[in-house]
Scaffold this motif. Structure first.
Motif, PDB file in Angstrom:
ATOM      1  N   VAL A 124       0.756  -1.115   0.025  1.00  0.00           N
ATOM      2  CA  VAL A 124       0.086  -0.034   0.110  1.00  0.00           C
ATOM      3  C   VAL A 124       0.904   1.440  -0.077  1.00  0.00           C
ATOM      4  O   VAL A 124       0.508   2.332  -0.700  1.00  0.00           O
ATOM      5  N   LEU A 125       1.961   1.047   0.663  1.00  0.00           N
ATOM      6  CA  LEU A 125       2.843   2.333   0.837  1.00  0.00           C
ATOM      7  C   LEU A 125       3.447   2.580  -0.540  1.00  0.00           C
ATOM      8  O   LEU A 125       3.322   3.992  -1.414  1.00  0.00           O
ATOM      9  N   ARG A 126       3.659   1.343  -1.376  1.00  0.00           N
ATOM     10  CA  ARG A 126       4.253   1.821  -2.568  1.00  0.00           C
ATOM     11  C   ARG A 126       3.330   2.227  -3.654  1.00  0.00           C
ATOM     12  O   ARG A 126       3.634   3.335  -4.446  1.00  0.00           O
ATOM     13  N   ARG A 127       1.962   1.852  -3.497  1.00  0.00           N
ATOM     14  CA  ARG A 127       0.829   2.150  -4.299  1.00  0.00           C
ATOM     15  C   ARG A 127       0.860   3.807  -3.972  1.00  0.00           C
ATOM     16  O   ARG A 127       0.168   4.521  -4.899  1.00  0.00           O
ATOM     17  N   ALA A 128       1.236   4.377  -2.755  1.00  0.00           N
ATOM     18  CA  ALA A 128       0.883   5.655  -2.371  1.00  0.00           C
ATOM     19  C   ALA A 128       1.890   6.483  -2.688  1.00  0.00           C
ATOM     20  O   ALA A 128       2.181   7.676  -1.995  1.00  0.00           O
ATOM     21  N   ASN A 129       3.016   5.919  -3.565  1.00  0.00           N
ATOM     22  CA  ASN A 129       4.083   6.719  -3.624  1.00  0.00           C
ATOM     23  C   ASN A 129       5.174   7.075  -2.754  1.00  0.00           C
ATOM     24  O   ASN A 129       5.886   7.967  -2.570  1.00  0.00           O
ATOM     25  N   ALA A 130       5.119   5.909  -1.940  1.00  0.00           N
ATOM     26  CA  ALA A 130       6.244   5.905  -0.754  1.00  0.00           C
ATOM     27  C   ALA A 130       6.895   4.841  -0.827  1.00  0.00           C
ATOM     28  O   ALA A 130       7.520   4.124   0.222  1.00  0.00           O
ATOM     29  N   ALA A 131       7.255   4.306  -1.978  1.00  0.00           N
ATOM     30  CA  ALA A 131       8.240   3.073  -2.263  1.00  0.00           C
ATOM     31  C   ALA A 131       9.468   3.368  -1.649  1.00  0.00           C
ATOM     32  O   ALA A 131      10.177   2.331  -1.239  1.00  0.00           O
ATOM     33  N   ASP A 133      10.251   4.484   1.298  1.00  0.00           N
ATOM     34  CA  ASP A 133      10.064   4.097   2.613  1.00  0.00           C
ATOM     35  C   ASP A 133       9.563   2.472   2.767  1.00  0.00           C
ATOM     36  O   ASP A 133      10.159   1.812   3.761  1.00  0.00           O
ATOM     37  N   ALA A 134       8.819   2.309   2.101  1.00  0.00           N
ATOM     38  CA  ALA A 134       8.364   0.857   2.017  1.00  0.00           C
ATOM     39  C   ALA A 134       9.588  -0.344   1.798  1.00  0.00           C
ATOM     40  O   ALA A 134       9.939  -1.128   2.548  1.00  0.00           O
ATOM     41  N   ASP A 135      10.475   0.284   0.847  1.00  0.00           N
ATOM     42  CA  ASP A 135      11.781  -0.714   0.477  1.00  0.00           C
ATOM     43  C   ASP A 135      12.821  -0.694   1.713  1.00  0.00           C
ATOM     44  O   ASP A 135      13.539  -1.574   2.057  1.00  0.00           O
ATOM     45  N   ALA A 136      12.830   0.615   2.204  1.00  0.00           N
ATOM     46  CA  ALA A 136      13.979   0.781   3.456  1.00  0.00           C
ATOM     47  C   ALA A 136      13.456  -0.125   4.541  1.00  0.00           C
ATOM     48  O   ALA A 136      14.023  -0.797   5.280  1.00  0.00           O
ATOM     49  N   LEU A 137      12.100   0.029   4.903  1.00  0.00           N
ATOM     50  CA  LEU A 137      11.459  -0.770   5.957  1.00  0.00           C
ATOM     51  C   LEU A 137      11.790  -2.333   6.040  1.00  0.00           C
ATOM     52  O   LEU A 137      11.856  -3.036   6.586  1.00  0.00           O
ATOM     53  N   ASN A 138      11.393  -2.632   4.592  1.00  0.00           N
ATOM     54  CA  ASN A 138      11.371  -3.990   4.103  1.00  0.00           C
ATOM     55  C   ASN A 138      12.860  -4.598   4.276  1.00  0.00           C
ATOM     56  O   ASN A 138      12.912  -5.655   4.659  1.00  0.00           O
ATOM     57  N   GLY A 139      13.636  -3.920   3.921  1.00  0.00           N
ATOM     58  CA  GLY A 139      15.305  -4.145   3.989  1.00  0.00           C
ATOM     59  C   GLY A 139      15.745  -4.535   5.321  1.00  0.00           C
ATOM     60  O   GLY A 139      16.199  -5.363   5.794  1.00  0.00           O
ATOM     61  N   GLU A 140      15.141  -3.602   6.302  1.00  0.00           N
ATOM     62  CA  GLU A 140      15.329  -3.945   7.666  1.00  0.00           C
ATOM     63  C   GLU A 140      14.830  -5.075   8.516  1.00  0.00           C
ATOM     64  O   GLU A 140      15.388  -5.566   9.367  1.00  0.00           O
ATOM     65  N   HIS A 141      13.784  -5.367   7.793  1.00  0.00           N
ATOM     66  CA  HIS A 141      12.986  -6.773   8.053  1.00  0.00           C
ATOM     67  C   HIS A 141      14.186  -7.955   8.013  1.00  0.00           C
ATOM     68  O   HIS A 141      14.219  -8.693   8.629  1.00  0.00           O
ATOM     69  N   GLY A 142      14.954  -7.816   6.888  1.00  0.00           N
ATOM     70  CA  GLY A 142      15.898  -8.756   6.573  1.00  0.00           C
ATOM     71  C   GLY A 142      16.999  -8.905   7.516  1.00  0.00           C
ATOM     72  O   GLY A 142      17.410  -9.962   8.091  1.00  0.00           O
ATOM     73  N   TYR A 143      17.303  -7.834   8.010  1.00  0.00           N
ATOM     74  CA  TYR A 143      18.525  -7.646   9.171  1.00  0.00           C
ATOM     75  C   TYR A 143      18.008  -8.334  10.495  1.00  0.00           C
ATOM     76  O   TYR A 143      18.681  -8.836  10.903  1.00  0.00           O
ATOM     77  N   GLU A 174      14.317   1.619  16.778  1.00  0.00           N
ATOM     78  CA  GLU A 174      14.335   2.474  15.877  1.00  0.00           C
ATOM     79  C   GLU A 174      13.661   2.395  14.656  1.00  0.00           C
ATOM     80  O   GLU A 174      12.762   3.389  14.036  1.00  0.00           O
ATOM     81  N   HIS A 175      13.636   1.124  14.079  1.00  0.00           N
ATOM     82  CA  HIS A 175      12.489   0.835  12.960  1.00  0.00           C
ATOM     83  C   HIS A 175      10.919   1.189  13.554  1.00  0.00           C
ATOM     84  O   HIS A 175      10.196   1.652  12.542  1.00  0.00           O
ATOM     85  N   GLU A 179       8.318   3.910  11.949  1.00  0.00           N
ATOM     86  CA  GLU A 179       7.020   3.744  11.560  1.00  0.00           C
ATOM     87  C   GLU A 179       6.231   4.379  12.075  1.00  0.00           C
ATOM     88  O   GLU A 179       5.195   5.109  11.443  1.00  0.00           O
ATOM     89  N   GLU A 180       5.971   4.473  13.444  1.00  0.00           N
ATOM     90  CA  GLU A 180       4.830   4.959  14.204  1.00  0.00           C
ATOM     91  C   GLU A 180       4.833   6.448  14.087  1.00  0.00           C
ATOM     92  O   GLU A 180       4.004   7.358  14.088  1.00  0.00           O
ATOM     93  N   ASP A 181       6.283   7.262  14.062  1.00  0.00           N
ATOM     94  CA  ASP A 181       6.332   8.515  14.208  1.00  0.00           C
ATOM     95  C   ASP A 181       6.164   9.404  12.821  1.00  0.00           C
ATOM     96  O   ASP A 181       5.790  10.614  12.560  1.00  0.00           O
ATOM     97  N   GLU A 182       6.609   8.801  11.854  1.00  0.00           N
ATOM     98  CA  GLU A 182       6.516   9.219  10.209  1.00  0.00           C
ATOM     99  C   GLU A 182       5.893   8.591   9.542  1.00  0.00           C
ATOM    100  O   GLU A 182       5.127   8.999   8.695  1.00  0.00           O
ATOM    101  N   VAL A 183       6.081   7.127   9.203  1.00  0.00           N
ATOM    102  CA  VAL A 183       5.400   6.699   7.865  1.00  0.00           C
ATOM    103  C   VAL A 183       4.069   6.294   8.317  1.00  0.00           C
ATOM    104  O   VAL A 183       3.141   6.681   7.212  1.00  0.00           O
TER     105      VAL A 183
END
Length: 211
Positions: A124-131, A133-143, A174-175, A179-183
């Motif tokens: 939904v973030l990507r569809r809302a032109n926030a790709a 943020d979505a990619d950065a957060l998703n990448g952190e899931h990998g770590y 931090e992740h 999410e809670e304060d910005e995204v």
């Protein structure tokens, strides 16, 4: 299961047993008229098991879903995970079983949470032109998954084990803050009331898959 074979008398051969089915013959297992009772009990047991599993799912999922809309639900799940880390941080090197138990609970909670975000929220973030943020957060899931793997495969009484767990908690905090304060606020403000309601339902449905 051992069974007792009952020899048939000449009287049995002539008259049979008309109390049950199967051509009037008694069961070879000696259950006789109890067959229906046993079958009914088995069905009842299966129904109870299914109901218990569904009940567990709704209780677990209710931790987030009862919080309100999707952003509040995900924030509630964040707090649940951090509370588990706080319990983990209070353990000693001798409490290996407790560390393993808490780590399993953390992995389960994060697995469910990641499923909700990766399969619903981030698209939904990507569809809302926030790709970005979505990619950065998703990448952190990998770590996060890498940290969890290292904690899982390292001896729980290793001198560096708890320090690594605390590193993961700091990274997660931090992740979650981002999410809670910005995204979350930015996405929620850009969606209509109806869209936010549908996003809440979609995240709740996704969470039930691993609850």
């Amino acid at each position: 299961m051992a069974t007792r074979t009952r020899s048939k008398s000449s009287n049995d051969t002539r008259t049979g047993d008309r109390s049950g089915g199967n051509g009037g013959r008694r069961s070879a297992f000696g259950w006789g008229g109890q067959t229906g009772v046993i079958a009914a009990a088995a069905m009842a047991g299966a129904a109870v098991g299914i109901a218990a599993n569904l009940g567990r799912k709704f209780v677990v999922q209710g931790i987030g879903a009862s919080a309100g809309d999707w952003s509040e639900a995900l924030a509630a799940e964040h707090q649940l995970v951090l509370a588990l880390f706080d319990k983990l941080g209070a353990t000693s090197d001798e409490q290996t079983w407790m560390r393993a138990h808490l780590l399993t609970k953390i992995k389960n909670a994060l697995g469910k949470h990641a499923l909700e975000e990766e399969n619903v929220l981030y698209p939904v973030l990507r569809r809302a032109n926030a790709a970005h943020d979505a990619d950065a957060l998703n990448g952190e899931h990998g770590y996060v998954k890498t940290y969890l793997y290292e904690l899982e495969t390292t001896a729980k009484d290793d001198p560096g084990w708890l320090a690594k767990a605390r590193e993961l908690r700091a990274m997660l905090e931090e992740h979650m803050r981002m999410e809670e304060d910005e995204v979350f606020p930015a996405l929620r403000a850009g969606l209509s009331e109806e869209q936010n309601a549908e996003l809440s339902r979609a995240i709740n449905r996704e969470g039930l898959k691993l609850a």
